[in-house]
Design an enzyme around this catalytic site. Structure first.
Site, PDB file in Angstrom:
ATOM      1  CG  ASP A 207      -1.858   1.196   1.233  1.00  0.00           C
ATOM      2  OD1 ASP A 207      -2.182   1.704   0.141  1.00  0.00           O
ATOM      3  OD2 ASP A 207      -2.250   1.637   2.330  1.00  0.00           O
ATOM      4  CB  ALA A 277      -7.781   7.131  16.904  1.00  0.00           C
ATOM      5  CG  ASP A 284      -8.685  -2.187  15.958  1.00  0.00           C
ATOM      6  OD1 ASP A 284      -9.005  -2.943  16.886  1.00  0.00           O
ATOM      7  OD2 ASP A 284      -7.506  -1.931  15.658  1.00  0.00           O
ATOM      8  CB  SER A 294     -14.453  -6.935  25.112  1.00  0.00           C
ATOM      9  OG  SER A 294     -14.297  -6.419  23.795  1.00  0.00           O
ATOM     10  N   GLY A 296     -10.102 -10.435  23.998  1.00  0.00           N
ATOM     11  CA  GLY A 296      -9.037 -11.342  24.415  1.00  0.00           C
ATOM     12  C   GLY A 296      -7.663 -10.939  23.932  1.00  0.00           C
ATOM     13  CE  LYS A 297      -8.574  -8.450  18.501  1.00  0.00           C
ATOM     14  NZ  LYS A 297      -9.084  -7.437  17.555  1.00  0.00           N
ATOM     15  CG  ASP A 310       2.808  15.225  17.543  1.00  0.00           C
ATOM     16  OD1 ASP A 310       3.410  14.197  17.181  1.00  0.00           O
ATOM     17  OD2 ASP A 310       2.852  16.294  16.903  1.00  0.00           O
ATOM     18  CB  ALA A 311       3.992   9.664  18.477  1.00  0.00           C
TER      19      ALA A 311
END
Length: 334
Positions: A207, A277, A284, A294, A296-297, A310-311
């Site tokens: 992409d 976000a 997601d 919820s 299971g992650k 801001d990272a």
């Protein structure tokens, strides 16, 4: 209800079953201070300052875990590429998930620079001058021409002896490993990942320019990328593994790919997210860590944290206070 007569009436305290002991306090610059003093002051700062401090604590907790690091392409476009390359060089992280744009940006920067610019530059004027804007950064179009020439030579090499009927089949991570081995620049994330045998997964590797260049190549039918095998591989990175952790800058496919892989071991033990976000559209990308529980992650009861911001500002502070710190008087994540 009677009309209130004073402040006590307005406050209307009718219960006494909640209590808090940690007072809000900011940095006292009149005392002796250093970088770590500022970082420790965020604990009682409030708002995202306190979340940043929680992220410091969470990274301290994850240092003995297998750490999955994920980021989007704009992160690599920025100066954070240098920060991430240092983490990979020093083996502070163990599995990488990067978008296709991030892969190509890392390669391009090994040969040609990206420049600081302005958010308000005119798009049409930039287009006419062969410049592409990413926020307040610009990349000359000639950088992509250099990428095309470099990548075409590699594709020629790795498809030698193969045909359209019997193509060479590589996973994206294996292909990226080859690219990293061909880069001779220590500023590169892929260079250090290949050197330190750290896998780089990119489920959306085509992409972007990499996909365009491969589609233009006359030998494109002699090379096939097996995405399904890479899904199997990243899932196996977690199965039968001890504690796992994640640091994810940005969201979208990299966030889901890491969290979904950890579903196969019943969830992450530790997690730090940095993005802006929101969850209100059901995406997601904006989903909270509790939503991931919820599915299971992420394991219930973990102390993971999402820092909104801001990272490019937050992540260097986090790295300086954890992985690269010299001052040992820091939270131990307990």
């Amino acid at each position: 209800m009677d009309r209130p007569q004073n402040v006590k009436d307005l406050a209307r305290k009718v219960k006494d079953n909640l209590s808090f002991s940690r007072e809000v306090r900011g940095m006292d610059f009149e005392k002796e201070w250093d970088f770590m003093a500022i970082m420790r002051s965020f604990e009682t700062m409030g708002f995202q300052g306190s979340n940043l401090y929680r992220a410091v604590e969470e990274i301290e907790r994850m240092k003995n875990s297998k750490i999955f690091f994920g980021c989007t392409s704009n992160i690599i476009s920025s100066g954070l590429r240098d920060v991430i390359a240092t983490l990979v060089k020093r083996r502070h992280v163990h599995v990488l998930v990067i978008t296709g744009g991030g892969i190509e940006e890392d390669i391009i920067k090994a040969f040609k620079p990206t420049f600081c610019a302005d958010f308000r530059l005119d798009g049409a004027e930039l287009r006419d001058n062969g410049l592409n804007r990413i926020g307040n950064l610009v990349i000359p179009s000639e950088n992509y021409e250099h990428l095309e020439s470099w990548l075409n030579n590699i594709v020629n090499d790795i498809t030698e002896g193969y045909t359209a009927e019997r193509p060479r089949i590589l996973t994206p991570s294996s292909f990226i490993r080859i690219l990293g081995e061909r880069i001779d620049d220590e500023s590169s994330i892929l260079y250090w990942a290949a050197k330190n045998d750290i896998p780089v997964y990119s489920p959306a590797v085509v992409d972007g320019s990499l996909g365009d260049i491969l589609s233009f190549h006359p030998r494109r039918k002699m090379l096939k990328l097996d995405i399904v095998e890479d899904v199997y591989r990243i899932n196996c990175e977690t199965i039968f593994c001890g504690e796992t952790a994640a640091i994810i800058l940005g969201c979208g496919v990299v966030k889901h790919h890491i969290l979904n892989a950890n579903l196969f071991k019943n969830g992450l033990e530790h997690c730090v997210l940095i993005n802006n976000a929101q969850e209100f559209d059901g995406s997601d990308a904006g989903a909270s860590l509790d939503e991931a529980v919820s599915w299971g992650k992420v394991k219930p009861g973990t102390r993971g944290v999402k820092v909104f911001g801001d990272a490019t500002i937050l992540f260097p502070l986090l790295v300086g206070a954890t992985f690269m710190r010299k001052d040992k008087d820091v939270p131990k994540g307990e």
